[in-house]
Write an enzyme that holds these catalytic residues in place. Structure first.
Site, PDB file in Angstrom:
ATOM      1  N   GLY A  68       0.817  -1.211   0.000  1.00 33.41           N
ATOM      2  CA  GLY A  68       0.000   0.000   0.000  1.00 33.41           C
ATOM      3  C   GLY A  68       0.848   1.257   0.000  1.00 33.41           C
ATOM      4  CG  HIS A 122      -2.882  16.212   5.990  1.00 32.37           C
ATOM      5  ND1 HIS A 122      -3.126  15.846   4.692  1.00 32.37           N
ATOM      6  CD2 HIS A 122      -3.251  15.147   6.767  1.00 32.37           C
ATOM      7  CE1 HIS A 122      -3.618  14.605   4.670  1.00 32.37           C
ATOM      8  NE2 HIS A 122      -3.696  14.169   5.910  1.00 32.37           N
ATOM      9  CD  GLU A 158      -8.698  11.902   9.116  1.00 29.92           C
ATOM     10  OE1 GLU A 158      -7.526  12.264   8.958  1.00 29.92           O
ATOM     11  OE2 GLU A 158      -9.066  10.716   8.981  1.00 29.92           O
ATOM     12  CB  CYS A 167      -1.661  11.873   8.745  1.00 31.19           C
ATOM     13  SG  CYS A 167      -3.297  11.671   8.006  1.00 31.19           S
ATOM     14  CE  LYS A 223      -9.526   7.186  12.379  1.00 32.70           C
ATOM     15  NZ  LYS A 223      -9.065   6.801  11.025  1.00 32.70           N
ATOM     16  NE  ARG A 226      -9.119  12.843   1.693  1.00 25.54           N
ATOM     17  CZ  ARG A 226      -8.385  12.307   2.664  1.00 25.54           C
ATOM     18  NH1 ARG A 226      -7.181  12.790   2.937  1.00 25.54           N
ATOM     19  NH2 ARG A 226      -8.853  11.299   3.377  1.00 25.54           N
ATOM     20  CB  SER A 245      -1.017  10.982  -0.387  1.00 25.59           C
ATOM     21  OG  SER A 245      -0.731  12.054   0.493  1.00 25.59           O
TER      22      SER A 245
END
Length: 343
Positions: free
Chosen positions: A12, A240, A200, A148, A203, A233, A177
């Site tokens: 991946g 980011h 997201e 991330c 988190k 996104r 990505s």
């Protein structure tokens, strides 16, 4: 001494980034690549659909892929790039078998006895390893790195904690990505912004409380701050960008914040950047194309620091989501564990 390492989920996007970063690592030697059953027995270089920059590293090309089973993996440390659902099943098997599992997956990040670590932020949380091994009867253990977006955010929040940080609001502009490959369909993201990324925001709102909390010898006491997030996104490949609004329990000047950001010290580790936080003075920085590769992708960049009301500030922070935000984060955790003689 060089440690033998393996990658779980090697084909991946994050798995490829692990391989790229490990290929010439001074402390680690890549020895095992584990993948799905249909790829087992095939040479990595012939089977992988390589999509990160440059070529497949020579050290990985001729490695025959093995099943995601501890019996077939020859390594001291395994780096997990697995999807969360698979990681939940596979990672404990490796930990039980005595492996050190440095995981980028979300499956065990919020487990009470699993360290969630950013080395410059909360290295003392590695004390949970002994709690975990005792609780679960494992010879090995799992250590995780955050999401991330969370990593980029929390690296910027850590220096502000001593200034009396109380409330955080963040709007993320997240690179493609981060969704993996093939990821977001081109017709969905071209000429568009998608104002929702499943799971997201939870988190980004939960993980900082654990990361910025205190280890009391048994568990993590979560930080007494509030985080509110909105995640989006955007049509950027890597990097980011996050707009952040923070409030304190007292008035904090822009100069105090800048000094705090620049005070976060780097670590003496192979993957650590010279500067953890780079502060830009230009009115239009940071930008993904210009700043995502700072510190070989391991630095974050902060800019546009401004007052926001009597006790508030606002700023922009940017970081490379697959380097500092994923593979590089797990590798840095493993380096820290070696330095601290945990491994």
């Amino acid at each position: 001494m060089r440690y033998s390492v393996g990658v779980l989920g090697a084909t991946g996007m994050v798995g490829q980034k692990f391989i790229q970063m490990l290929a010439e690592h001074p402390w680690f030697k890549l020895t095992s690549l584990a993948a799905s059953e249909r790829r087992v027995g095939k040479k990595y270089g012939e089977e992988v659909d390589w999509i990160v920059s440059r070529e497949v590293p020579d050290i990985a090309k001729d490695i025959e892929m093995v099943p995601m089973d501890p019996k077939h993996v020859d390594a001291d440390i395994v780096f997990s790039a697995l999807p969360s659902d698979i990681a939940r099943e596979v990672e404990p098997k490796f930990a039980e078998a005595g492996f050190v599992v440095a995981s980028n997956a979300s499956a065990y990040r919020m487990a009470e006895d699993v360290p969630l670590v950013i080395p410059e932020v909360n290295p003392e949380h590695l004390g949970l390893i002994e709690v975990q091994k005792k609780n679960r009867g494992w010879d090995g253990f799992i250590v995780t790195n955050p999401n991330c977006t969370t990593i980029v955010l929390v690296l910027s929040l850590k220096p502000l904690m001593d200034l009396g940080l109380r409330t955080v609001r963040v709007a993320s502009m997240q690179a493609l990505s981060g969704a993996g490959y093939p990821g977001v369909p081109s017709l969905a993201i071209t000429d568009n912004v998608i104002p929702f990324i499943k799971g997201e925001e939870d988190k980004v709102e939960e993980e900082p409380l654990k990361l910025l909390g205190k280890f009391n010898g048994r568990k993590i006491e979560f930080a007494d701050i509030k985080v509110s997030a909105s995640c989006h996104r955007v049509p950027v490949i890597d990097g980011h960008t996050e707009a952040v609004w923070v409030e304190f329990d007292r008035e904090v000047s822009v100069e105090e914040a800048k000094a705090a950001f620049e005070s976060l010290k780097p670590l003496d580790l192979p993957t650590s950047p010279e500067k953890v936080i780079i502060v830009r003075e230009e009115p239009d920085r940071p930008q993904p194309r210009l700043d995502r590769d700072a510190g070989n992708g391991m630095s974050i960049t902060v800019g546009r620091i401004r007052k926001d009301g009597e006790r508030g500030l606002k700023y922009i922070v940017l970081g490379h989501n697959t380097v500092r935000g994923a593979a590089g984060a797990s590798i840095l955790n493993a380096e820290l564990m070696i330095k601290e003689k945990i491994i």
